[in-house]
Design an enzyme around this catalytic site. Structure first.
Site, PDB file in Angstrom:
ATOM      1  CE1 TYR D 144      -2.464   6.372   1.815  1.00  0.00           C
ATOM      2  CE2 TYR D 144      -4.699   5.376   2.151  1.00  0.00           C
ATOM      3  CZ  TYR D 144      -3.454   5.172   1.776  1.00  0.00           C
ATOM      4  OH  TYR D 144      -2.954   4.151   1.297  1.00  0.00           O
ATOM      5  CE  LYS D 148      -0.855   5.817  -1.493  1.00  0.00           C
ATOM      6  NZ  LYS D 148       0.709   5.351  -1.804  1.00  0.00           N
ATOM      7  CB  SER D 173      -8.550  -4.594   4.388  1.00  0.00           C
ATOM      8  OG  SER D 173      -9.516  -3.539   4.038  1.00  0.00           O
ATOM      9  NE  ARG D 182     -13.948   0.157   4.296  1.00  0.00           N
ATOM     10  CZ  ARG D 182     -12.541  -0.162   4.400  1.00  0.00           C
ATOM     11  NH1 ARG D 182     -11.896  -0.770   4.775  1.00  0.00           N
ATOM     12  NH2 ARG D 182     -12.163   0.457   3.153  1.00  0.00           N
TER      13      ARG D 182
END
Lengths: 273, 273, 273, 273, 273, 273
Positions: D144, D148, D173, D182
C-alpha cells in the site's frame, strides 16, 4: 507480558538520584504520583522518608552501591552528580565513574530506560545569537560540560549495544523564576520540568533522544524539533518575568564572555589547579 | 560602565531614519516610549517636532550629513532610502551610497548596533510554494532587492571587521491590514513591527542576524527559526482578514509571475531605461 | 538556428574586459584561439591590436560606452573593475555602477551569458580552518568583497528576470606561482584559469553558477561540488611549490587576522577615510 | 479570465472520489459548502444523491470511466482506491493503474490541480523516535505504501511536464478520536482534515507539495515546515484523549515492530501470497 | 556457513535478466568470469548458450515464470523490462508487475541481494546546471522514470521488511562512446559498468544503496559520495571524446527542454494516448 | 617572533607519546626528520635513545609526570593510552584522566597545538553501508570509543577556552597491509599516517579539526571534505591488496554485528565485569 518487554506508564519503583539537590527536591514531591514506591538517593541528607518513599543513599563512584541502588527499580531519573563547574576530581568521580556505574547497573539489572540529566553546558560555547539543535556538534563550556557529554556518549553506546534507552535532558535553568537576562532564554519552570521528565519516562519509544529542557520562552537558543516524538510541550514561559529581569539588569557588558556565549558564567569559571 | 560596553534597554537618543514614510510614521509614534530623545530624519517633510523629538533632515548620499546625523545617538533604526522598485540612480544614491555612509558614520561614532530595514525582496524570486529561511541563497527580484542585499552584505562586513552588530529585518508587507492574497503570507501588523524593532534593538547579543518580518500568519513562506534568539514572537495574524481578502480576489492568474513568485508585483516591475 | 538560441563553442566576437590587468594579459593571449575576433577593453593602455584583436577602451561607469562595448559580441569575460581593496568611490564607480551597466548592456544587446570575475573575498571572513561551498552565506572581507557580492546578486537577478546566464568565478590567487602559504590553498595556475573560463563560456547550461577558481591544491578551503556541471577540472597544483614557499615563510603569527581568515591581508586593509 | 488560468476559491463542480469510505463520508458532508455541484464517486454504494450532489460510480482501472469522471470538474479530491495493506492485485488496479488514469484524465480535461490522498505509510519504516519532514527519503511499510509512493512520483511528473499541481496529503489516522497510543502522534480530527483539504484546494500556488495530515498533537513524528505556504494550521489535538488512551493501553511490547516503527501494525501485515 | 548467511565473491549461479538488450549483451560476456553458471533471461532471442550459460526466457509479468527464474540462483542482476519511454501498458507489465514478481521471487527463494538497474530518469527533471545526490527528492521525467522509482521504493520495502539488499544503479548512458553533449555528463563505459555491477554484487554490506552509474567524467550532474562504501571507482572518462562530440553538435537550442533538463530527450517524449 | 605566536614547520622538541606501540614505533622513525629533538614517552620499554631522541617514560594518570613530559616541547603527537577495547579502569586512567593531564600540561606549558590520536571507534556503530563525515553525531562502539570521544570533547573545550588547537585523528587501521575485508575501507599506510601527522602539525590554522585517517581506498565510509584545509592527501590505497584479502575471506556472515557495523569486531567485545 513481563515488565522487561513493556514501557510502563506507572512505575512500581522509580529511582530518583540527586534527590537532595535543587531539582531533586522539586521532583521528589512530584514523581510520587506516578509510582508505587519512589526510591530516593543522594550523598546529602534526604531527611525522613515520606509514605511511599524509600531512602537509599549511595556514592556514585561506589560500584556495588550503585548496583544495589538500581536493584528492583523499573525507572530511573538520574540527577545525581556534580551539577556545576568544579575541579576535575569530583566531576570525574561522580559524573564519569558514577555514570558508568549507573549504566552498568542498568544493564545488569535489566532496566530498559534511563532519564539522564545532561546540561545545556554541553553546548555552552555556542554564541547567544545562534540557534542550535540536538545534532549540533558539542562545544562544552567546562569540565562539567565535558562530563555531561561523556554521559551522553556513554548512553548512546548502551543503547546501540544493549538496547537500553536514554533521554538526555539538556536542562537550561530550572528555578522558581528567571534570575537574569540569560535565563529569559534558558529558564524552565518546575511544572515544565515535571512534564519533560514524565514525557521522557513514558513515551512509547525513545531510543537515544536528546532534548533541551526549557519552557516555551520567547527568546530561545535551542530547537527541539528532533524530539517532538517525546510528546513534551512546555506550557510556561519566562516572558511574564521579562520586565522585572530587565529592570534589574538594564545593561550588559559585551566584552564579557558570559554575555557572548550560551553557557553564561560557566565560560569564565576555572581553571581549577 | 560606558555606553560602548553595554546594550541598553532604554536609549538616550534613538535615531529613526525614513521617519516620514509609511512605516516611519508608525514607528515615530511608538519608539518615543523607549528613549529620552527620538531623533527623526527623512528627506520628506517631517512636520513639527513633538516633545522629546528632534528633527534632523539629511540626504543619505551626503556623507557629512550622515556623519552628523549619527552623532550622539546610541541606537539606530534605519528605514531610510528608496523602498520600492525604482530606476537605478535613486537606489544607488540612497540604498547603496547611503547605506555605506550610514555604516561609516556608525563606525566613526562608535555606535554598537544598527537595526536595518532590509526586505523580503532580497529573496523575491523564490516561488510562493517554497518555504525559505535566512540561509537560503539570495534571489532578489529587482534593483531594490539587489540594493537591500548590498546592505545586508555591507553590514555583515562591518560586524566581522568592526564588531558593529546589525539586525536585518526582511520586512514583508506592513499595512493596516492585508490588501491581497499575497499579503496573507507577508503581512505584518504595526504592533508586530514594533515588537520586532524593539526585540532587535534590545536583545543582549545579535551579532549579524537576519529575520523575516511578518505576523504569525497561517500561510507562511519564511522560517525564522535561526532568529529565535531575538525574542521576537508575533502576536497578530492575517487570518481574520482572509475571508474579506479572498472575496475581493477570488481568482488568480497562474501565468502571472506576480502570482508565482514571492516578490509579487515587484517581479514584473521595470526595467527602467 | 540563431545565435540567440544557442550556446556557441566558438565565438565570433568575444569581449574581454580588464584586458590590461594581470589576468587580462594572460587571457588576452589565450582566448584568441576560441573566437574570430577578440575585443579587448580596459582603462589602462592596451598596447597595439594584434591580428584578430580589436581594442575598445571604455570606462565602466560610462553607460553609453559600455552599451557600445557589448554591441555585436556573443560572449563576455568580465575581469574589468577594481580588483583590490580600495576606497569606496572607485569601487562604487567600476564594480557597482559599472557592473550594472554591463548587465544592462547584455540585456539590451541580447547577450545570453556572462563570465563574471567575482572573488574569494566575498567569503574572506571564513576562517582558514573552514571548508565552504558556494551556498555558504557571504562574509565579505572588505569593500571590494562587498562589491563583488553586489555583482553576484545583480547577475542572479538578471538570470531570474531576463534569462541571462552568468558564471561567477570566485578566483583565488592566479599568479605564475604561489607566493606565500595562504596561496598554497588559493593558487590557480594560468592554465587552470583558462580551463575554468572556457568551461564557463561553453558548458551547455549554466543558469547562475558560482564556482571557486583554484588549482587542484592539496590544501583547500573551497568545495566546488555544486559546480561540477561546468566541466571544470583543474590539472595543476600548488603542491610542487610547497617546499619553497614554506622555506620562505617558516612561521606564522597566529594573532594576525591575515593568518586566521581566508581573506588574508585583505582583512586588515582599510578603512579608507 | 478563464477557469484554466485561475485558482478558484469556490468550485463549480468538485469531484470527491472514494466518497463511500470512512473519510469520504466525512468530506461528502463538508465539501458541499465549497462548490455548486459535488460529484461523488466510489465503487461501493453511495446511497442517494442529496441536492447539489451527483453520483458517478467508476472503477479506477477503467480508463474511459475515469476520463468521464473528470469531465467538467474544476477540482478533484482523490481519496479513491485501496486504503489499507492488501494483496498486490487490487492495489495495482486501483492505486497504480487507477492513479495513472486519474492523471491522464486531469491532463486531457485541462484540470489544473489535484488533491491526492497519499499516506503516512510511504514513510512507515522510520522509527517512532524519529521526526521526519517531506524531504526524507521514502521508506514505505508495505505494498500500500509503495503504491502511494507511486502516486506521489507520478504526480510530480505531471507537474514537471504538464504543470498540473498536486498536494499529496500524507494522512495520519483520521477517526472520531485516537484509538491507541500510536494515534496520539498520527491522529487528525475530521475538522482538521477539512481544513487541510480546503487549504490544499485553494492555496494560490502549490506546485507539487507534500504535507503530513495530523492534528496539532503534542507527540509528533512529522515536521510540516516545508508546507507552510499551504496555509494549513490544525486546531485540534489528540492530547485531550491521552489519559483515556493510555489507560486502555498501559504497556507496549518493545519487541513488536508495530511499536518500533511509525507505520504501526502495517509493518507486520502480509505478505499475501 | 550456508549461502544464506554469506555474501559471496564468486557465484554459483548468477542470473542476468534483460540479457538480450544493449547492456545485457555486454554483461553476458563479462559476468561469466565471476560465476559457475550464468543464467540468462529475456523475452528477445538470446541465441545459443555458451559453455557455463543457461538460457531461461521468461516474461516478467508471469509470476510463476519469474519464481522459477530465480530458483537456485545466488545473485541477480536485473536489467530486464522496458528501458525507454513507452506507453503505460508495457511499462506497467514489465517494470511494475514484473519488478514485484522479481522481489517476491527473491523473498520466496531466500535470495539475499539484488542489483537493480534503475535509471538517471528517476531524477530527469533536475536541470543540467544542478548537481544532485542520491537523497535528492525524485523528479522522474516520464512513465519509464516513474516505473524505475517504483522499483526503488519497492526494493526499499523488501530491505526494511525482509532484509533483502538492493543496489539501485541509476545508470546514465552506457554506450561504446558518448554520442552527444549530454552524454559528456552521463556516459559510462562498459568497463565501468562492469566495475559497478561487480562492486554492487560483492560489497560486504549494501543495505539499500542508490548509486549513479557514470564514468569519471569531467562534466558531472551526480554526486555519489553516499555510495562510496560500494567500492566503485570509475576509471574511464568521456573527456577524450569531447572534441569530437562538440564538433558534431557545436550549438544547442536553449529553449529545448531536452537541453535544459538532465533527462534529455526523455523530457519531450510522449504522451502516449 | 616568539614560539608562542607562530606555528612552526620544524620543531625544536617534539613529543611523541605511546612511542612503544605499533604506530608509535613507526612514527618514532619518521618524526625525527622534522625536529631537533624527539622526546619519546610510553609506559612500555622504549629501548635505547638514538641520537636526537630523549626518552621520558611517564604514566598518563600521573599529573606531575605529564606536566614534566610536556615541559619544553613545541609540538605533541599524542598516541599514548589504551588503544583497544578494554575494561573501564585502564581506559579511565589513561584515556580520560590521562588526556585531562595532557591538556592541563599543554595549557600550563603554553603549548599551542596537539595532534591527538582519536579513533574511528567514536563512530563505530554506523553501518558499513553508511558514509559519514566529521559532523555526524558520535556513536561509539565501546568504552574505548567513549573515551576517545571524551578526548575530542575535552580538546574542543581547550580550544574554545584557551585557544589550544587540536587535530583529532580518527585513525582507521594502520598496519603494513590490510588484513581483512573491513580494512579495505579503514586501512591507512604508514606513509599516509606520516603525511597526516605532519599536515596536522604544520597546517597554518587548524582550530579544532576532526579528520578520518585512511589511505585513498576505493571503498570508503568516511568523507573528509570538512578537513581539506589540513592539506592531507593520502597517496596509498588498499586496492592493490584487495584480491589477496578477498581470497582469504571469501564469505561474510551477515548476522555478525562485526560485519554490519563500521566498528568491526569492537562491536562485539566486552562487556568486562
Amino acid at each position: 507480558m513481563t515488565a522487561a518487554s513493556s514501557a510502563p506508564l506507572r512505575f512500581r519503583r522509580l529511582l530518583l538520584t540527586g534527590a537532595a539537590g535543587g531539582l531533586g527536591r522539586q521532583l521528589r514531591q512530584r514523581l510520587k504520583a506516578y509510582c508505587d514506591v519512589l526510591r530516593l538517593s543522594d550523598i546529602a541528607d534526604l531527611g525522613a522518608a515520606a509514605p511511599g518513599e524509600e531512602l537509599v543513599p549511595a556514592r556514585l563512584e561506589d560500584r556495588a552501591a550503585v548496583l544495589a541502588l538500581l536493584d528492583g527499580v523499573d525507572g530511573v531519573v538520574h540527577l545525581g552528580g556534580v551539577s556545576v563547574e568544579a575541579p576535575f576530581e569530583p566531576i570525574l568521580a561522580a559524573n564519569i565513574v558514577g555514570v558508568y556505574h549507573l549504566y552498568e547497573a542498568a544493564r545488569l539489572n535489566g532496566l530498559k530506560r534511563v532519564v539522564f540529566a545532561s546540561s545545556n553546558h554541553v553546548t555552552g560555547y555556542y554564541r547567544q545569537d545562534e540557534v542550535i539543535d540536538a545534532q549540533a556538534p558539542l562545544r562544552p563550556d567546562g569540565l562539567y560540560g565535558v562530563s555531561k557529554a561523556f554521559g551522553e556518549n556513554l548512553s548512546r553506546f548502551y543503547f546501540d549495544r544493549y538496547g537500553i534507552e536514554t533521554v538526555c535532558l539538556r536542562i537550561g535553568s530550572s528555578f522558581p523564576e528567571p534570575k537574569d537576562r540569560r535565563m529569559l532564554a534558558t529558564w524552565m519552570s518546575f511544572d515544565d520540568l515535571e512534564r519533560l521528565v514524565m514525557a521522557s519516562l513514558t513515551a512509547p519509544v525513545v531510543g537515544h533522544t536528546i532534548v533541551y529542557g526549557t519552557s516555551d520562552n520567547t527568546t530561545r537558543w535551542y530547537d527541539n524539533r528532533c524530539a517532538r516524538h517525546l510528546g513534551f510541550r512546555p506550557l510556561d514561559s519566562s516572558e511574564p518575568f521579562r520586565a522585572a529581569v530587565e529592570a534589574r539588569q538594564p545593561t550588559l557588558d559585551h566584552q564579557d564572555p558570559a554575555v557572548i556565549y550560551q553557557g553564561g558564567a560557566f565560560v569564565r569559571t576555572g581553571p581549577f589547579e
